[in-house]
Design a protein around this motif. Structure first.
Motif, PDB file in Angstrom:
ATOM      1  N   SER A  71       0.711  -1.248  -0.068  1.00 59.44           N
ATOM      2  CA  SER A  71       0.225   0.051   0.047  1.00 59.44           C
ATOM      3  C   SER A  71       0.865   1.285   0.019  1.00 59.44           C
ATOM      4  N   THR A  72       0.255   2.438  -0.390  1.00 56.81           N
ATOM      5  CA  THR A  72       0.936   3.794  -0.172  1.00 56.81           C
ATOM      6  C   THR A  72       0.381   4.681   1.125  1.00 56.81           C
ATOM      7  N   GLY A  73      -0.639   3.719   1.745  1.00 59.63           N
ATOM      8  CA  GLY A  73      -1.319   4.210   3.049  1.00 59.63           C
ATOM      9  C   GLY A  73      -0.726   3.737   4.385  1.00 59.63           C
ATOM     10  N   THR A  74      -1.285   3.756   5.291  1.00 57.51           N
ATOM     11  CA  THR A  74      -1.311   3.339   6.442  1.00 57.51           C
ATOM     12  C   THR A  74      -1.802   2.024   7.019  1.00 57.51           C
ATOM     13  N   LEU A  75      -0.944   0.977   7.645  1.00 59.35           N
ATOM     14  CA  LEU A  75      -1.723  -0.303   8.027  1.00 59.35           C
ATOM     15  C   LEU A  75      -1.411  -0.180   9.390  1.00 59.35           C
ATOM     16  N   THR A  89       4.653  -0.874   3.104  1.00 60.97           N
ATOM     17  CA  THR A  89       3.407   0.191   2.988  1.00 60.97           C
ATOM     18  C   THR A  89       4.282   1.652   3.361  1.00 60.97           C
ATOM     19  N   LYS A  90       3.325   2.772   3.424  1.00 62.31           N
ATOM     20  CA  LYS A  90       3.985   3.872   3.842  1.00 62.31           C
ATOM     21  C   LYS A  90       4.336   3.873   5.302  1.00 62.31           C
ATOM     22  N   SER A  91       3.267   3.634   6.181  1.00 52.86           N
ATOM     23  CA  SER A  91       3.787   3.465   7.694  1.00 52.86           C
ATOM     24  C   SER A  91       2.895   2.389   8.157  1.00 52.86           C
ATOM     25  N   GLU A 109       6.023   1.736  13.680  1.00 52.59           N
ATOM     26  CA  GLU A 109       5.919   1.673  15.217  1.00 52.59           C
ATOM     27  C   GLU A 109       5.417   0.287  15.472  1.00 52.59           C
ATOM     28  N   LEU A 110       6.318  -0.096  16.755  1.00 51.50           N
ATOM     29  CA  LEU A 110       5.999  -1.398  17.305  1.00 51.50           C
ATOM     30  C   LEU A 110       5.664  -1.124  18.708  1.00 51.50           C
ATOM     31  N   HIS A 111       4.379  -1.599  19.028  1.00 50.86           N
ATOM     32  CA  HIS A 111       3.762  -1.209  20.291  1.00 50.86           C
ATOM     33  C   HIS A 111       3.803  -2.462  21.328  1.00 50.86           C
ATOM     34  N   ALA A 112       3.698  -1.956  22.485  1.00 44.84           N
ATOM     35  CA  ALA A 112       3.841  -2.984  23.715  1.00 44.84           C
ATOM     36  C   ALA A 112       2.878  -4.119  23.404  1.00 44.84           C
ATOM     37  N   GLY A 113       3.595  -5.372  23.566  1.00 43.20           N
ATOM     38  CA  GLY A 113       3.015  -6.572  23.442  1.00 43.20           C
ATOM     39  C   GLY A 113       3.056  -7.284  21.923  1.00 43.20           C
TER      40      GLY A 113
END
Length: 147
Positions: A71-75, A89-91, A109-113
């Motif tokens: 994608s060129t969008g946000t996942l 992807t873009k982000s 971004e890698l979130h907690a868990g």
């Protein structure tokens, strides 16, 4: 004069709500997962896809995908998601499990868990506490990275 009580009072009925999903069909999301915007899409928990996934703007995946995601969008990867394959992807915001490499043109971004088993290439990388990351990361613009 006696009151008119020949007919029983009408029950109040509300019109059907067509814009809201039936809660028995769409599982609820946790407090940690963002809902997609009007221009976004949702691949909910319990849905499994094998093959390529392509989208334009925003996509929240809380199910299972085996294959590539482009994608060129946000996942946004929900905490119940399991992704096996390459992501371009873009982000991307990862809250679930990813087994594969991630290539983004803006931010990862890698979130907690969350758990990531694979490599990351991104201009910006955010790693929160309590993340499992098994792989290598190449962070920064491609032209500024040493060979």
């Amino acid at each position: 004069m006696q009151p008119f009580d020949r007919f029983a009072p009408r029950e109040r009925t509300e019109p059907p709500q067509t814009n809201r999903p039936d809660p028995s069909v769409v599982p609820g999301l946790s407090n940690h997962t963002s809902m997609p915007t009007q221009s976004g899409a949702l691949l909910s928990r319990g849905v499994s896809i094998k093959g390529s996934v392509k989208f334009l703007n925003k996509l929240l995946i809380d199910g299972m995908v085996e294959g590539t995601i482009e994608s060129t969008g946000t996942l946004m990867i929900g905490e119940h998601a399991c992704i096996r394959g390459e992501i371009r992807t873009k982000s991307v915001d990862v809250r679930g499990t990813v087994e594969g490499n991630i290539f983004v043109t803006d931010r990862c971004e890698l979130h907690a868990g969350c758990t990531l088993r694979g490599d990351i290439e991104a201009p910006r990388l955010v790693v929160n506490d309590n993340v499992t990351f098994l792989g290598m990361a190449k962070v920064g613009r491609g032209e500024s990275l040493p060979a």
